[in-house]
Design an enzyme around this catalytic site. Structure first.
Site, PDB file in Angstrom:
ATOM      1  N   GLU A  28      35.827  51.915  30.908  1.00 44.76           N
ATOM      2  CA  GLU A  28      35.244  51.020  29.903  1.00 44.76           C
ATOM      3  C   GLU A  28      33.985  51.647  29.305  1.00 44.76           C
ATOM      4  O   GLU A  28      33.323  52.478  29.957  1.00 44.76           O
ATOM      5  CB  GLU A  28      34.901  49.686  30.591  1.00 44.76           C
ATOM      6  CG  GLU A  28      34.242  48.674  29.667  1.00 44.76           C
ATOM      7  CD  GLU A  28      34.159  47.271  30.283  1.00 44.76           C
ATOM      8  OE1 GLU A  28      34.349  47.135  31.511  1.00 44.76           O
ATOM      9  OE2 GLU A  28      33.903  46.319  29.522  1.00 44.76           O
ATOM     10  N   ASN A 171      41.121  40.467  26.914  1.00 43.77           N
ATOM     11  CA  ASN A 171      40.681  40.707  28.294  1.00 43.77           C
ATOM     12  C   ASN A 171      39.870  39.507  28.763  1.00 43.77           C
ATOM     13  O   ASN A 171      38.971  39.037  28.042  1.00 43.77           O
ATOM     14  CB  ASN A 171      39.769  41.952  28.336  1.00 43.77           C
ATOM     15  CG  ASN A 171      39.034  42.103  29.659  1.00 43.77           C
ATOM     16  OD1 ASN A 171      39.616  42.521  30.655  1.00 43.77           O
ATOM     17  ND2 ASN A 171      37.758  41.735  29.692  1.00 43.77           N
ATOM     18  N   GLU A 172      40.184  39.006  29.929  1.00 42.60           N
ATOM     19  CA  GLU A 172      39.406  37.907  30.528  1.00 42.60           C
ATOM     20  C   GLU A 172      39.027  36.868  29.470  1.00 42.60           C
ATOM     21  O   GLU A 172      37.857  36.516  29.302  1.00 42.60           O
ATOM     22  CB  GLU A 172      38.164  38.455  31.257  1.00 42.60           C
ATOM     23  CG  GLU A 172      38.525  39.342  32.428  1.00 42.60           C
ATOM     24  CD  GLU A 172      37.385  39.635  33.408  1.00 42.60           C
ATOM     25  OE1 GLU A 172      36.233  39.265  33.127  1.00 42.60           O
ATOM     26  OE2 GLU A 172      37.680  40.232  34.463  1.00 42.60           O
ATOM     27  N   TYR A 238      38.154  41.270  42.273  1.00 41.38           N
ATOM     28  CA  TYR A 238      37.208  42.206  42.886  1.00 41.38           C
ATOM     29  C   TYR A 238      36.911  41.783  44.321  1.00 41.38           C
ATOM     30  O   TYR A 238      37.031  40.603  44.671  1.00 41.38           O
ATOM     31  CB  TYR A 238      35.906  42.245  42.080  1.00 41.38           C
ATOM     32  CG  TYR A 238      36.052  42.998  40.774  1.00 41.38           C
ATOM     33  CD1 TYR A 238      35.995  44.384  40.750  1.00 41.38           C
ATOM     34  CD2 TYR A 238      36.281  42.328  39.572  1.00 41.38           C
ATOM     35  CE1 TYR A 238      36.135  45.097  39.561  1.00 41.38           C
ATOM     36  CE2 TYR A 238      36.426  43.031  38.376  1.00 41.38           C
ATOM     37  CZ  TYR A 238      36.354  44.412  38.385  1.00 41.38           C
ATOM     38  OH  TYR A 238      36.493  45.118  37.213  1.00 41.38           O
ATOM     39  N   GLU A 294      42.256  44.936  36.934  1.00 41.91           N
ATOM     40  CA  GLU A 294      40.927  45.338  37.416  1.00 41.91           C
ATOM     41  C   GLU A 294      40.853  44.961  38.878  1.00 41.91           C
ATOM     42  O   GLU A 294      41.085  43.797  39.232  1.00 41.91           O
ATOM     43  CB  GLU A 294      39.806  44.621  36.652  1.00 41.91           C
ATOM     44  CG  GLU A 294      39.674  45.074  35.213  1.00 41.91           C
ATOM     45  CD  GLU A 294      38.494  44.435  34.484  1.00 41.91           C
ATOM     46  OE1 GLU A 294      37.509  44.035  35.147  1.00 41.91           O
ATOM     47  OE2 GLU A 294      38.558  44.336  33.253  1.00 41.91           O
ATOM     48  N   GLN A 343      35.918  51.487  38.343  1.00 39.82           N
ATOM     49  CA  GLN A 343      36.294  52.182  37.133  1.00 39.82           C
ATOM     50  C   GLN A 343      36.175  53.677  37.393  1.00 39.82           C
ATOM     51  O   GLN A 343      35.414  54.078  38.259  1.00 39.82           O
ATOM     52  CB  GLN A 343      35.390  51.793  35.990  1.00 39.82           C
ATOM     53  CG  GLN A 343      35.428  50.318  35.654  1.00 39.82           C
ATOM     54  CD  GLN A 343      34.788  50.013  34.295  1.00 39.82           C
ATOM     55  OE1 GLN A 343      34.399  50.878  33.527  1.00 39.82           O
ATOM     56  NE2 GLN A 343      34.678  48.719  34.020  1.00 39.82           N
TER      57      GLN A 343
HETATM   58  O1  AHR Z   1      34.684  46.023  35.295  1.00 36.25           O
HETATM   59  C1  AHR Z   1      33.540  45.386  34.856  1.00 36.25           C
HETATM   60  C2  AHR Z   1      33.845  44.059  34.174  1.00 36.25           C
HETATM   61  O2  AHR Z   1      34.406  43.175  35.095  1.00 36.25           O
HETATM   62  C3  AHR Z   1      34.842  44.098  33.055  1.00 36.25           C
HETATM   63  O3  AHR Z   1      34.273  44.458  31.837  1.00 36.25           O
HETATM   64  C4  AHR Z   1      35.330  42.696  33.003  1.00 36.25           C
HETATM   65  O4  AHR Z   1      36.637  42.593  32.476  1.00 36.25           O
HETATM   66  C5  AHR Z   1      35.223  42.231  34.449  1.00 36.25           C
HETATM   67  O5  AHR Z   1      34.644  40.994  34.537  1.00 36.25           O
END
Ligand code: AHR
Length: 489
Positions: A28, A171-172, A238, A294, A343
């Protein structure tokens, strides 16, 4: 301390293949991921870093998701094409408010992807962009011409279309991508996706923005409203210690945080099962890919770095979290067909960290290296009988494993010992008469063993010795805090 475990590798009942796209990445416009990461300014000129490209080629990166993340829903792709000196400098308002000079745009990203022999996963702008802008980007990348977008691409130096197929529609969008309700997003999704027209038989693989973690309602509603137009749905998840406002440190943590993080890594299994159960109701033929677009560990940033750059160290604990997660993803290969760790460079659970011209490979990079034999191999099922690891009343399995069979008949088993102190006497049985074993191991002396610019190879892969113990079986001592990959022939 020692204890013992037994692992059985079985022929799978079905013929599920572990898609290489489970080993995908995410880059990103955030912090030092692109700029001063993969895109480096040398002698006043920007260039792709050859050492990083080389390192990523070695782990056979199959795809990269770009340009975000949250950045995607504010991105105007036309800012990033054409002569460098005519590209506008803008503010990256979502990530630290830094100047984005747009020197890394579509052509530069596709150059990276082609050099890696990978595929692009483009994320289009739904939150602040228009249907027309997204449709034009799709045609810019894929139309052979003649036509206004193909002509523009050619005038910018690229004659042939890139034939990109993976296309994210936002995205999101429940959060940074527009704070939408799922039903509202589903309608918008259908509208945007309708204008990604096939070009000369080249069809888009349309990816809907999925939920965060256990937001099952988002999955339910988006599929109920739009399943027919969706090819993949992009779940984000995450793994962190503590909570979003106070996360744990990447290094120097106590054993309780080792346990907490790795226990949470195991939670991915339940999360996927729950989402898959919803998907099975709307798509019993399993046409729609569940994509973990992600994932990875998220710690407090390194001292002295900008909070908005999400720069963290990477230790043996992150490597073991990756190993647990990849084993779980492999085991759900029938539905989960793509995943992108967040990432690639200098951001979150990165493969590569850089300091100026220097570069190091993280423990997580080495896990991706160990797992390459699973790419596009046939999933085998495994049963693991192993002692538990218990701390302060919490108990998790001490061994996580997954296995596959390659076209040449060889078996590949990846496993980790989550216990920070106890080595495990391990026996493995394969389903046919293998007798030749090769193996590699990743381990280190501390729970937070890591690579630094002063000692970049402190945590590295080493050969590992396995003893044949009769036809089709082998034994070895699986060290505490380790990830091992075995090939059996
Ligand atoms: O990976 C960092 C951020 O985490 C991304 O931009 C977003 O999609 C997620 O919340």
């Amino acid at each position: 301390m020692k204890s013992s475990a037994r692992i059985l590798v079985h022929e799978s009942r079905g013929d599920e293949v572990i898609s290489r796209h489970l080993y995908g990445h995410f880059a990103e416009h955030l912090g030092r991921g692109i700029y001063d990461g993969i895109w480096f300014r040398r002698d006043g000129k920007w260039e792709l870093r050859e050492d990083i490209v080389e390192a990523l080629r070695r782990i056979r990166v199959p795809n990269i998701r770009w340009p975000g993340g949250c950045f995607a829903d504010g991105y105007d792709w036309k800012d990033g094409v054409g002569p460098l000196d005519s590209r506008p400098a803008i503010v990256n308002s979502i990530w630290a408010g830094v100047t984005e000079d747009n020197s890394f745009g579509t052509h530069e990203f596709m150059d990276l992807v082609e050099r890696l022999g990978a595929e692009a996963v483009i994320v289009g702008n739904v939150g602040s962009g228009t249907v027309r802008e997204m449709a034009e980007w799709w045609r810019y990348m894929n139309h052979p011409g003649p036509g206004p977008m193909a002509d523009l691409r050619k005038s910018n130096g690229r004659e042939k279309p890139w034939n990109v197929r993976f296309w994210g529609v936002g995205n999101e969008n429940w959060g940074c991508g527009g704070n939408m309700r799922p039903a509202y997003y589903a309608d918008l999704y259908k509208r945007f996706a309708s204008f990604l027209h096939p070009i000369d038989g080249h069809w888009p693989f349309r990816i809907a923005a999925g939920p965060a973690g256990d937001n099952y309602d988002w999955m339910e509603v988006v599929l109920r409203e739009a399943a027919k137009q969706i090819d993949g749905i992009d779940l984000h998840h995450y793994t962190l210690v503590g909570n979003w406002s106070k996360k744990g440190a990447a290094t120097g943590f106590p054993e309780s945080e080792w346990m907490e993080l790795l226990g949470k890594a195991y939670d991915l299994d339940g999360l996927l099962r729950h989402h898959i159960a919803i998907m099975d109701r709307y798509d019993p033929e399993k046409r729609i890919w569940l994509i973990l677009g992600e994932w990875g560990t998220w710690h407090e940033v390194e001292a002295g770095t900008h909070r908005g750059f999400l720069h963290q160290q990477n230790t043996l604990r992150d490597a073991i979290a990756a190993s647990i997660s990849l084993n779980i993803l492999n085991c759900h290969a029938g539905r989960v067909k793509m995943a992108n760790i967040a990432q690639t460079v200098n951001v979150l659970q990165a493969m590569v960290l850089t300091r100026g011209e220097e570069m190091l490979l993280t423990p997580t990079y080495h896990v991706f290296d160990l797992y390459t034999p699973h790419h596009d191999a046939r999933l085998m099922s495994t049963s693991v009988r192993a002692p538990s690891y218990t701390l302060d009343g919490q108990t998790i399995p001490s061994v996580s494993a997954s296995a596959s069979k390659a076209d040449d008949g060889s078996f590949h088993l990846t496993l980790c010992n989550v216990h920070p102190h106890v080595s495990i006497d391990t026996s493995v049985e394969f389903p046919s008469e293998v007798s030749d074993y090769t193996a590699r191991i990743l381990t280190g002396p501390e729970m937070d063993s890591r690579n630094t610019f002063e000692d970049p190879d402190a945590v590295r892969l080493e050969e590992f010795s396995i003893e044949a113990a009769g036809t089709g079986s082998a034994t070895f001592l699986l060290p505490a805090r380790s990830v091992v990959a075995i090939t059996a022939r």
